[in-house]
Design a protein around this motif. Structure first.
Motif, PDB file in Angstrom:
ATOM      1  N   UNK A  75       0.804  -1.218   0.000  1.00  0.00           N
ATOM      2  CA  UNK A  75       0.000   0.000   0.000  1.00  0.00           C
ATOM      3  C   UNK A  75       0.835   1.265   0.000  1.00  0.00           C
ATOM      4  N   UNK A  76       0.263   2.317  -0.583  1.00  0.00           N
ATOM      5  CA  UNK A  76       0.811   3.660  -0.411  1.00  0.00           C
ATOM      6  C   UNK A  76       0.703   4.012   1.068  1.00  0.00           C
ATOM      7  N   UNK A  77       1.672   4.746   1.616  1.00  0.00           N
ATOM      8  CA  UNK A  77       1.680   4.972   3.068  1.00  0.00           C
ATOM      9  C   UNK A  77       0.492   5.751   3.597  1.00  0.00           C
ATOM     10  N   UNK A  78      -0.099   6.626   2.799  1.00  0.00           N
ATOM     11  CA  UNK A  78      -1.161   7.473   3.309  1.00  0.00           C
ATOM     12  C   UNK A  78      -2.524   6.810   3.420  1.00  0.00           C
ATOM     13  N   UNK A  79      -2.690   5.611   2.868  1.00  0.00           N
ATOM     14  CA  UNK A  79      -3.995   4.955   2.935  1.00  0.00           C
ATOM     15  C   UNK A  79      -4.289   4.522   4.369  1.00  0.00           C
ATOM     16  N   UNK A  80      -5.442   4.924   4.882  1.00  0.00           N
ATOM     17  CA  UNK A  80      -5.776   4.657   6.283  1.00  0.00           C
ATOM     18  C   UNK A  80      -5.996   3.170   6.538  1.00  0.00           C
ATOM     19  N   UNK A  81      -5.586   2.702   7.711  1.00  0.00           N
ATOM     20  CA  UNK A  81      -5.796   1.290   8.057  1.00  0.00           C
ATOM     21  C   UNK A  81      -7.265   0.894   8.119  1.00  0.00           C
ATOM     22  N   UNK A  82      -8.154   1.891   8.242  1.00  0.00           N
ATOM     23  CA  UNK A  82      -9.586   1.597   8.361  1.00  0.00           C
ATOM     24  C   UNK A  82     -10.284   1.423   7.016  1.00  0.00           C
ATOM     25  N   UNK A  83      -9.554   1.563   5.908  1.00  0.00           N
ATOM     26  CA  UNK A  83     -10.192   1.411   4.602  1.00  0.00           C
ATOM     27  C   UNK A  83     -10.787   0.006   4.443  1.00  0.00           C
ATOM     28  N   UNK A  84     -11.927  -0.102   3.771  1.00  0.00           N
ATOM     29  CA  UNK A  84     -12.538  -1.426   3.548  1.00  0.00           C
ATOM     30  C   UNK A  84     -11.601  -2.427   2.891  1.00  0.00           C
ATOM     31  N   UNK A  85     -10.687  -1.970   2.033  1.00  0.00           N
ATOM     32  CA  UNK A  85      -9.734  -2.870   1.391  1.00  0.00           C
ATOM     33  C   UNK A  85      -8.930  -3.636   2.434  1.00  0.00           C
ATOM     34  N   UNK A  86      -8.487  -2.937   3.482  1.00  0.00           N
ATOM     35  CA  UNK A  86      -7.656  -3.578   4.497  1.00  0.00           C
ATOM     36  C   UNK A  86      -8.485  -4.412   5.464  1.00  0.00           C
ATOM     37  N   UNK A  87      -9.724  -4.007   5.680  1.00  0.00           N
ATOM     38  CA  UNK A  87     -10.632  -4.834   6.480  1.00  0.00           C
ATOM     39  C   UNK A  87     -10.854  -6.180   5.793  1.00  0.00           C
TER      40      UNK A  87
END
Length: 471
Positions: A75-87
């Motif tokens: 991932x790009x560093x700025x993408x939040x951990x709460x994004x549905x992709x990471x869930x």
């Protein structure tokens, strides 16, 4: 070609500075790469076309859906951990790395020597410190580069044609969050103040991600004696046996510290019999500019360089050779006995506090987007230094109210403008308030996007307005 990537289905989350190099490297290593990106603008389509021509699959306008068959996300560093992709990745047991983690794992590609990393993080001062460190390492005759969050891809550094002896690495809290296996030779946390809390969720989580930089350090964990939170992170870190805690201070250093004595930068950490001895490294005047927070940056850089075995002479020569980037407490001009200083990079209260502390009598130009910040503590600490204040930008009322509460005697000019033309007027008003010997200081304590493209454009507008004063 590392077998772990051959035939592996890897999703790269985000285009841009980190995503495009990651996709290219992974494709070159034999992975089946799919890039997902939230945006679908002209820039994204241009980048997508380049990657698709190589055989990479790109999916624009949907960064939330996990592609079928994904075995790893980078991932790009700025993408939040709460994004549905990471869930979805967590539910599927798919690991998530950042581009820094990928770069760390690719060190020594094709059998080349893996250059050790000297790593720097902190709320403020990271870029300057890393650039100082690289200058010192070059003065020592080492092949090095300043890379990472500074805007130079770590992936390019570890997979390119150039072989390095050591890398000076700037790391943000975002990058550290996604780099679980990073183990630096030595690392420094310069300071900690509330920042990016909307991304991390809490100050505790933000500090914990910053503290990851110390995990597994081999030689030295460099911390700020004046900022207890940085020392606490050292105490909590799981380091290699024999790794030392090394402090830096603007005062007289104790054993295992670097500090300042009678105008000299001195080392009591990397010397024989540090209980009794100290090594002169440089003069305070060798630091450009010699503002207190910049001297602290120089000491942190020196600490990391000394941990790598660099001589005192190279520290001195590297600091003398260093030229700071624009918009970082940069002297623009003297007009009628008044100094005009551009610190447009001071986009939060912590950076502005350090900037204000560098001068005795200040006409302060401030304001912009506050990003949820409050200004009472900042104004209370600086009140005695303020000749006057000129306020611009969308959230200037927050600073005006803090000044009214804590510095009511300071004259304030509130410019009810958020257009770029406000800057020349702000400089004219500051000139009216200033007296010979004063400093007119642009240290906004706010982001710039309400009025300008970025802090660079804001600083350029200030510098141009100052030059017009002396024309």
């Amino acid at each position: 070609m590392p077998s772990e990537f051959t035939g592996k289905h890897v999703t790269v989350a985000g285009l841009g500075v980190s995503g495009v190099p990651a996709a290219k490297v992974l494709h070159g290593l034999g992975a089946h790469v799919t890039v997902v990106n939230d945006g679908d603008d002209e820039r994204a389509r241009t980048q997508a076309a380049e990657l698709e021509s190589l055989g990479v699959t790109v999916r624009l306008g949907d960064g939330d859906t996990l592609p079928e068959g994904t075995e790893l996300i980078v991932t790009a560093p700025g993408w939040k951990p709460t994004k549905p992709l990471f869930t979805a990745a967590g539910q599927a047991g798919v690991p998530v790395w950042g581009d820094v983690e990928l770069a760390w794992r690719l060190r020594g590609l094709d059998g080349r020597k893996a250059a050790p990393w000297l790593a720097v993080t902190g709320t403020n001062g990271k870029t300057t410190t890393v650039q100082m460190l690289a200058s010192i390492l070059k003065a020592a005759g080492l092949r090095t580069a300043a890379v990472g969050n500074i805007g130079v891809s770590l992936l390019d550094a570890v997979t390119g044609d150039t072989e390095y002896d050591v890398l000076a690495v700037e790391l943000s809290s975002y990058q550290l969050h996604w780099a679980p296996s990073l183990r630096a030779h030595s690392a420094a946390v310069l300071n900690l103040a509330p920042d990016h809390l909307d991304w991390h969720g809490s100050m505790e989580a933000y500090a914990a991600d910053k503290g990851r930089i110390y995990e597994g350090n081999r030689v030295a964990c460099v911390y700020n004696v004046a900022d207890r939170a940085t020392e606490d992170l050292v105490r909590a870190a799981d380091v290699e046996e024999g790794c030392r805690a090394v402090g830096f201070t603007l005062g007289t250093p104790g054993p295992s510290q670097l500090g300042v004595v009678e105008g000299l930068l001195v080392d009591r950490a990397f010397v024989e019999d540090r209980q009794k001895n100290a090594q002169e490294l440089a003069e305070v005047s060798d630091v450009n500019p010699p503002a207190p927070h910049n001297i602290a940056n120089a000491l942190a850089a020196a600490g990391l360089a000394r941990a790598f075995g660099v001589s005192a002479a190279a520290v001195r020569d590297g600091l003398r050779a260093f030229t700071p980037d624009a918009h970082r407490i940069a002297h623009v001009a003297d007009v009628d006995g008044v100094a005009y200083v551009d610190d447009s990079k001071a986009t939060n209260t912590h950076a502005t506090e350090a900037s204000l502390a560098a001068y005795e009598s200040i006409v302060w130009i401030a304001g912009g987007l506050a990003k949820g910040a409050t200004f009472d503590e900042l104004v209370t600490g600086a009140a005695k230094r303020l000749r006057g204040a000129v306020l611009i930008g969308a959230d200037r009322a927050l600073i005006r109210e803090a000044l009214a509460r804590h510095a009511p005697e300071v004259p304030v000019v509130d410019l009810d403008r958020t257009d770029t033309g406000a800057m020349p007027q702000a400089v004219q008003e500051a000139r009216r308030l200033a007296r010979p010997g004063d400093t007119v200081l642009l240290a906004p304590a706010c982001a710039s996007m309400d009025m300008f493209t970025n802090y660079n454009q804001r600083g350029d507008a200030f510098a141009q307005a100052v030059r017009e004063l002396g024309a």
